[in-house]
Design a protein around this motif. Structure first.
Motif, PDB file in Angstrom:
ATOM      1  N   UNK A 119       0.829  -1.203   0.000  1.00  0.00           N
ATOM      2  CA  UNK A 119       0.000   0.000   0.000  1.00  0.00           C
ATOM      3  C   UNK A 119       0.862   1.251   0.000  1.00  0.00           C
ATOM      4  N   UNK A 120       0.183   2.384  -0.167  1.00  0.00           N
ATOM      5  CA  UNK A 120       0.849   3.684  -0.066  1.00  0.00           C
ATOM      6  C   UNK A 120       0.100   4.523   0.964  1.00  0.00           C
ATOM      7  N   UNK A 121       0.834   5.329   1.702  1.00  0.00           N
ATOM      8  CA  UNK A 121       0.252   6.062   2.812  1.00  0.00           C
ATOM      9  C   UNK A 121      -0.635   7.198   2.332  1.00  0.00           C
ATOM     10  N   UNK A 122      -1.373   7.753   3.286  1.00  0.00           N
ATOM     11  CA  UNK A 122      -2.282   8.836   2.976  1.00  0.00           C
ATOM     12  C   UNK A 122      -3.682   8.325   2.698  1.00  0.00           C
ATOM     13  N   UNK A 123      -4.641   9.238   2.747  1.00  0.00           N
ATOM     14  CA  UNK A 123      -6.030   8.870   2.571  1.00  0.00           C
ATOM     15  C   UNK A 123      -6.537   8.987   1.156  1.00  0.00           C
ATOM     16  N   UNK A 124      -5.662   9.342   0.212  1.00  0.00           N
ATOM     17  CA  UNK A 124      -6.064   9.466  -1.191  1.00  0.00           C
ATOM     18  C   UNK A 124      -5.666   8.204  -1.943  1.00  0.00           C
ATOM     19  N   UNK A 162       6.885  -0.515   6.926  1.00  0.00           N
ATOM     20  CA  UNK A 162       6.871   0.585   5.962  1.00  0.00           C
ATOM     21  C   UNK A 162       8.297   0.852   5.500  1.00  0.00           C
ATOM     22  N   UNK A 163       8.440   1.674   4.458  1.00  0.00           N
ATOM     23  CA  UNK A 163       9.778   1.879   3.900  1.00  0.00           C
ATOM     24  C   UNK A 163      10.536   3.012   4.594  1.00  0.00           C
ATOM     25  N   UNK A 164      10.199   3.297   5.833  1.00  0.00           N
ATOM     26  CA  UNK A 164      10.956   4.221   6.677  1.00  0.00           C
ATOM     27  C   UNK A 164      11.054   3.603   8.064  1.00  0.00           C
ATOM     28  N   UNK A 165      12.197   3.727   8.731  1.00  0.00           N
ATOM     29  CA  UNK A 165      12.394   3.035  10.007  1.00  0.00           C
ATOM     30  C   UNK A 165      11.842   3.768  11.219  1.00  0.00           C
ATOM     31  N   UNK A 168       3.768   0.783   2.267  1.00  0.00           N
ATOM     32  CA  UNK A 168       3.496  -0.086   3.401  1.00  0.00           C
ATOM     33  C   UNK A 168       3.406  -1.535   2.986  1.00  0.00           C
ATOM     34  N   UNK A 169       3.708  -2.420   3.924  1.00  0.00           N
ATOM     35  CA  UNK A 169       3.590  -3.860   3.698  1.00  0.00           C
ATOM     36  C   UNK A 169       3.062  -4.499   4.985  1.00  0.00           C
ATOM     37  N   UNK A 170       1.771  -4.786   4.985  1.00  0.00           N
ATOM     38  CA  UNK A 170       1.149  -5.549   6.062  1.00  0.00           C
ATOM     39  C   UNK A 170       1.270  -7.016   5.706  1.00  0.00           C
ATOM     40  N   UNK A 171       1.538  -7.868   6.703  1.00  0.00           N
ATOM     41  CA  UNK A 171       1.474  -9.303   6.430  1.00  0.00           C
ATOM     42  C   UNK A 171       0.956 -10.051   7.657  1.00  0.00           C
TER      43      UNK A 171
END
Length: 317
Positions: free
Chosen positions: A68-73, A103-106, A86-89
């Protein structure tokens, strides 16, 4: 269950603020709105049991996941380096399930729920449809730790695909092994193969929607493979503040818990109604002690979203 933080902000107020920043899109998640639901398999390593007794990490299982990508749009370009991937598993089966968000930020952009709400309110669009940059700069100056996430993403060019992205868990989880030994770990999900940032000119030439395009081709080719790593704590590591990293985090000791292989696309409805819940953690992985995790695990239905059946709850941020 983790203890919910006390303060002025609530998950519902944060959802409202997230939707306001996104322009109040209809029928969309409050955050990480754009995404693709996928399925796969998980195979544990021989070392997993040394870190945790959790059957979700020590036994083979099916995987349900969402890129996924962040934000509500939901229509935002997923190649924008200012937008998180994002990566939910979900690993394990009934009674032994763990849902993990990476997510791609720590780091996260706020330490507390109150700070998260204030961060979003400072960026809410005004009558002209744009945020007041004087408010944004004033808030950032008073809360410099809220810039750590943006500074990281600005400094790191995005890989050309979700399959080549490294994902971080920002929370410190207490992990307990079969001997009863407990230590804090952070999850890091590393692509199997080189994760090389693209050159700037190639980055500009990438398609605006990586969640479609050759997404299916990458899966069919077996290119979506990830090592699930556990970064091991050291004495004095901060476990309450998700806006800062552990010292020397990129080079510290890590153990490979197992490998996720994405094998197919699932209908969006497979991920949307039964949303990933961070409070689902199988015995052997405990709840992180920080306030943001407690708020995420509270799980309220986003205002304005369609009702869900039974006791289902909807991911909000």
């Amino acid at each position: 269950m983790p203890k919910f933080p006390s303060g002025h902000a609530t998950p519902a107020s944060v959802v409202d603020a997230l939707k306001a920043v996104a322009g109040h899109p209809s029928k969309a998640r409050a955050s990480f709105a754009g995404g693709r639901c996928v399925r796969g398999t998980y195979a544990p390593s021989d070392q997993a049991k040394e870190i945790t007794r959790s059957r979700s990490f020590t036994k083979p299982s099916r995987v349900l996941a969402r890129f996924s990508v962040s934000g509500g749009n939901p229509g935002i370009a997923d190649t924008d380096k200012h937008v998180l991937r994002g990566f939910w598993f979900r690993l394990g089966g009934d009674g032994d399930r763990s849902d993990i968000l990476t997510q791609n930020a720590p780091v996260h952009f706020a330490r507390t729920l109150d700070q998260m709400l204030a961060f979003l309110k400072a960026r809410a669009p005004g009558p002209n449809g744009k945020p007041d940059m004087m408010k944004v700069r004033a808030f950032s100056a008073a809360n410099p730790e809220t810039l750590h996430q943006a500074n990281y993403t600005t400094a790191h060019l995005l890989p050309p695909s979700f399959a080549g992205t490294t994902y971080w868990g920002v929370h410190a989880f207490p992990a307990t092994n079969a001997k009863g030994e407990t230590r804090f770990i952070k999850f890091k999900v590393v692509p199997v193969g080189a994760d090389v940032p693209p050159a700037a000119d190639k980055a500009k030439a990438r398609p605006a929607d990586l969640l479609h395009g050759d997404f299916e081709d990458q899966i069919a080719a077996g290119d979506m493979r990830f090592s699930v790593m556990a970064l091991l704590d050291r004495p004095g590591d901060p476990v309450m503040d998700v806006t800062i990293r552990w010292t020397d985090e990129d080079r510290r000791e890590a153990v490979r818990l197992g490998t996720i292989v994405i094998t197919g696309i699932e209908a969006d409805a497979t991920c949307d109604p039964s949303v990933f819940n961070p409070a689902n953690l199988a015995d052997g992985i405990g709840y992180p002690p920080d306030e943001i995790f407690a708020a995420r695990a509270a799980y309220v239905i986003s205002p304005g979203e369609p009702p869900l059946s039974g006791n289902e709850l909807r991911f909000v941020f």
